[in-house]
Design a protein around this motif. Structure first.
Motif, short mmCIF file in Angstrom:
data_model
loop_
_atom_site.label_atom_id
_atom_site.label_comp_id
_atom_site.label_asym_id
_atom_site.label_seq_id
_atom_site.Cartn_x
_atom_site.Cartn_y
_atom_site.Cartn_z
N ARG A 135 63.65 40.32 73.12
CA ARG A 135 63.51 39.66 71.82
C ARG A 135 64.42 38.44 71.73
NH1 ARG A 135 61.51 40.75 66.73
NH2 ARG A 135 59.71 41.40 67.99
N LEU A 136 65.60 38.51 72.33
CA LEU A 136 66.52 37.37 72.29
C LEU A 136 65.90 36.15 72.97
CD1 LEU A 136 69.26 36.12 71.63
CD2 LEU A 136 70.15 37.10 73.75
N ILE A 137 65.28 36.34 74.13
CA ILE A 137 64.65 35.22 74.84
C ILE A 137 63.48 34.67 74.03
CG2 ILE A 137 63.20 34.70 76.84
CD1 ILE A 137 65.16 36.05 78.59
N ASP A 138 62.73 35.56 73.37
CA ASP A 138 61.63 35.11 72.52
C ASP A 138 62.13 34.14 71.44
OD1 ASP A 138 59.75 36.54 73.90
OD2 ASP A 138 59.67 38.21 72.47
N LEU A 139 63.21 34.54 70.76
CA LEU A 139 63.74 33.72 69.67
C LEU A 139 64.41 32.45 70.19
CD1 LEU A 139 65.13 36.47 67.25
CD2 LEU A 139 62.93 35.30 67.19
N MET A 140 65.01 32.55 71.37
CA MET A 140 65.59 31.35 71.98
C MET A 140 64.50 30.34 72.32
SD MET A 140 68.47 33.12 74.46
CE MET A 140 68.71 31.63 75.42
N GLN A 142 61.81 29.91 70.81
CA GLN A 142 61.31 29.34 69.55
C GLN A 142 62.36 28.48 68.86
OE1 GLN A 142 59.36 32.41 67.03
NE2 GLN A 142 59.38 33.71 68.84
N LYS A 143 63.48 28.25 69.55
CA LYS A 143 64.57 27.42 69.02
C LYS A 143 65.18 28.01 67.75
CE LYS A 143 63.49 24.36 72.18
NZ LYS A 143 64.29 24.23 73.42
N LEU A 144 65.15 29.34 67.63
CA LEU A 144 65.71 30.00 66.44
C LEU A 144 67.12 30.53 66.68
CD1 LEU A 144 62.52 32.00 65.33
CD2 LEU A 144 63.42 29.88 64.35
N ILE A 145 67.58 30.50 67.93
CA ILE A 145 68.91 30.98 68.26
C ILE A 145 69.60 29.97 69.16
CG2 ILE A 145 70.16 32.70 69.66
CD1 ILE A 145 68.42 34.84 68.54
N ASP A 146 70.84 29.66 68.82
CA ASP A 146 71.66 28.74 69.60
C ASP A 146 72.90 29.48 70.09
OD1 ASP A 146 73.02 26.63 70.71
OD2 ASP A 146 73.61 25.72 68.79
N LEU A 147 73.10 29.51 71.40
CA LEU A 147 74.23 30.24 71.99
C LEU A 147 75.34 29.31 72.47
CD1 LEU A 147 72.26 32.92 74.07
CD2 LEU A 147 73.16 33.13 71.74
N GLN A 148 75.32 28.06 72.06
CA GLN A 148 76.31 27.09 72.54
C GLN A 148 77.72 27.33 72.00
OE1 GLN A 148 76.03 24.63 74.87
NE2 GLN A 148 74.06 25.61 75.28
N HIS A 149 77.83 28.20 71.00
CA HIS A 149 79.15 28.45 70.38
C HIS A 149 79.71 29.83 70.73
CE1 HIS A 149 78.76 24.82 67.84
NE2 HIS A 149 77.48 25.16 67.77
N VAL A 150 79.06 30.54 71.66
CA VAL A 150 79.51 31.89 72.02
C VAL A 150 80.88 31.83 72.71
CG1 VAL A 150 79.05 33.88 73.51
CG2 VAL A 150 77.19 32.86 72.17
N GLN A 151 81.82 32.60 72.19
CA GLN A 151 83.16 32.68 72.77
C GLN A 151 83.37 33.98 73.55
OE1 GLN A 151 86.04 32.19 69.59
NE2 GLN A 151 84.78 30.61 68.60
N ILE A 152 82.68 35.06 73.11
CA ILE A 152 82.86 36.37 73.74
C ILE A 152 81.48 36.96 74.04
CG2 ILE A 152 83.91 38.65 73.57
CD1 ILE A 152 85.71 37.54 71.33
N LEU A 153 81.24 37.27 75.29
CA LEU A 153 79.99 37.90 75.72
C LEU A 153 80.27 39.34 76.15
CD1 LEU A 153 77.01 37.98 76.76
CD2 LEU A 153 77.89 37.05 78.93
N VAL A 154 79.43 40.26 75.70
CA VAL A 154 79.53 41.65 76.12
C VAL A 154 78.21 42.04 76.79
CG1 VAL A 154 79.79 44.06 75.42
CG2 VAL A 154 81.12 42.27 74.27
N LEU A 155 78.29 42.58 77.98
CA LEU A 155 77.13 43.18 78.65
C LEU A 155 77.38 44.68 78.67
CD1 LEU A 155 76.57 40.79 81.71
CD2 LEU A 155 75.34 40.83 79.54
N ASP A 156 76.64 45.40 77.85
CA ASP A 156 76.82 46.85 77.75
C ASP A 156 75.70 47.57 78.50
OD1 ASP A 156 78.06 49.18 76.97
OD2 ASP A 156 76.86 49.37 75.14
N GLU A 157 76.03 48.67 79.15
CA GLU A 157 75.06 49.43 79.96
C GLU A 157 74.37 48.50 80.96
OE1 GLU A 157 74.83 52.58 79.85
OE2 GLU A 157 75.41 53.28 77.88
#
Length: 458
Positions: A135-140, A142-157
């Motif tokens: 779903r995240l890639i779908d919204l990205m 569609q230009k509905l999500i911008d991740l250029q300001h992410v400071q902390i990334l968590v990869l869980d499981e």
């Protein structure tokens, strides 16, 4: 040790106290200070060890120390990626609880539901985003999500995301973020692919390993039933007649297998529901809610869907099918016996699963006690023939059969060819008025030439 000694902000301590958190778990005790110091982190820990708070608490505190300006547009400053919808929703609930006395905003983005409500929430501004990759890639896109300001990334499981084929999506998502960021990486197992990913994504990470997968929880009572494949359902129905099994999480290998087990349990008047990837999100949420509330006594799940199931008072885990990865057995049974309670794990093993059992017992370092006195002992000691996929069975049969245009065996000579002296059977006698319905019509010969200018061959 208590949470105050981990230098956690008063607003978060207040929230933890309200949620009845008193003593940090081992992974929380080690991960929270490292994450608060801004270090990359790799945590290897099985389910039920308190991983969510070990990354959610530092994220809330670090972002709260950099509040958004009043009236300014909020940007996504932390992204938490997780493989399943249930786990994303569970993490969101925890993040909301831990940050209830802060001004941070969070939301979960998952597939299987309409994206309209998610769009509205994103437009209002979000600090912490919890999402599944699809779903995240779908919204990205569609230009509905911008991740250029992410400071902390968590990869869980992370190992589960690898198993589900999300790893390429994860790499695409990471490519849209700033190269300089803090990364917190959590995995229940450590296959070579995960080790390679850790090296490429993390910078001088703090490594934490809690409760190695080779050790099982001692307070979980384990038992084994060797049973033929065809009798597993009968054995399950019989065991569930025991009312002391107040709640049971049953693991199957496939989605269709989960549905089949549920149908048979319901026929036996045992309340059960299934949860797996083919179910809609609303159906999965309803099934999990009914199980947690006690309305449904049995929840049948596949390993992937079960990654988001967190139930403190789960009395039994039943392995209808043994997993072919021994570490998965440890994670399955670890879902019972939580919060200091006792738990029970029951496993069925058919003949073809004996190699899986051997690997599991080698990993945990002991034999699982076998129950031999039961009405469905294993009798079949050979591997079952592989089933032909539907639609191929007819094609696999021999084409030549008696009565299908070939001479019957009784009319054949010693060399296998039809005998000229043998009389044809009544089934093979020609009958001009009643043609043989099995005989194929001979195709008409094609013309050898077509006259120039004629339409016959066009």
């Amino acid at each position: 040790m208590n949470f105050k000694k981990l230098n956690i902000a008063p607003a978060i301590l207040k929230a933890l106290a309200k949620e009845n958190y008193t003593t940090p778990t081992p992974i929380q005790e080690q991960a929270i200070p490292a994450a608060l110091a801004g270090k990359d982190l790799f945590g290897c820990a099985q389910t039920g060890t308190g991983k969510t708070a070990s990354f959610a608490v530092p994220i809330i505190q670090l972002l709260s120390e950099q509040p958004s300006r009043p009236g300014a547009q909020r940007h996504i400053r932390s992204l938490i990626l997780t493989p399943t919808r249930e786990l994303a929703i569970q993490i969101y609930d925890n993040v909301k609880a831990y940050g209830q006395f802060t001004s941070l905003r969070s939301t979960a983005i998952v597939g299987g539901v309409s994206q309209k409500a998610q769009e509205r929430t994103l437009q209002q501004g979000v600090d912490i985003l919890i999402a599944t990759p699809g779903r995240l890639i779908d919204l990205m896109s569609q230009k509905l999500i911008d991740l250029q300001h992410v400071q902390i990334l968590v990869l869980d499981e992370a190992d589960s995301m690898l198993d589900m084929g999300f790893i390429h999506d994860v790499k695409r998502i990471i490519a849209k973020m700033p190269s300089k960021k803090q990364t917190l990486f959590f995995s229940a197992t450590m296959p070579p692919e995960i080790a390679k990913l850790v090296k490429t994504l993390l910078v001088n990470p703090v490594k934490i390993e809690i409760t190695p997968v080779s050790s099982t929880v001692d307070r979980i009572a384990q038992s084994l039933y060797k049973v033929d494949k065809g009798n597993k359902q009968h054995l399950l129905n019989r065991l569930l007649q025991d009312k002391s099994i107040t709640s049971a999480l049953v693991f199957t290998r496939t989605k269709h297998g989960a549905d089949r087990v549920v149908r048979e349990l319901n026929k036996a008047n045992i309340a059960a529901q299934a949860i797996h990837g083919n179910k809609s999100q609303n159906a999965r949420v309803a099934a999990l809610s009914n199980f947690k509330s006690g309305a449904t006594r049995v929840l049948v799940a596949t390993d992937i869907a079960a990654r988001g199931i967190d139930i403190d008072e789960l009395s039994h885990v039943i392995n209808f099918n043994l997993p072919n990865v021994p570490e998965t057995y440890v994670h399955r049974i670890g879902r019972t016996g939580r919060a200091g309670l006792s738990g029970t794990a029951i496993s069925f093993c058919e003949f073809e699963e004996l190699p899986f059992l051997k690997d599991i017992q080698k990993l945990i370092g002991k034999n699982i006690p076998e129950v031999t006195e039961h009405p469905y002992p294993m009798l079949i000691m050979t591997a079952a023939p592989k089933e032909e996929p539907p639609g191929r069975q007819a094609a696999a049969r021999p084409a030549a059969k008696e009565g299908a245009g070939t001479a019957p065996k009784a009319n054949r000579g010693p060399n296998g060819k039809p005998s000229s002296n043998a009389k044809p059977s009544s089934a093979a006698k020609p009958n001009s008025s009643h043609p043989n319905p099995n005989a194929k019509a001979k195709p008409k010969p094609k013309p050898k030439w077509v006259a120039r200018g004629s339409n016959a061959g066009r």
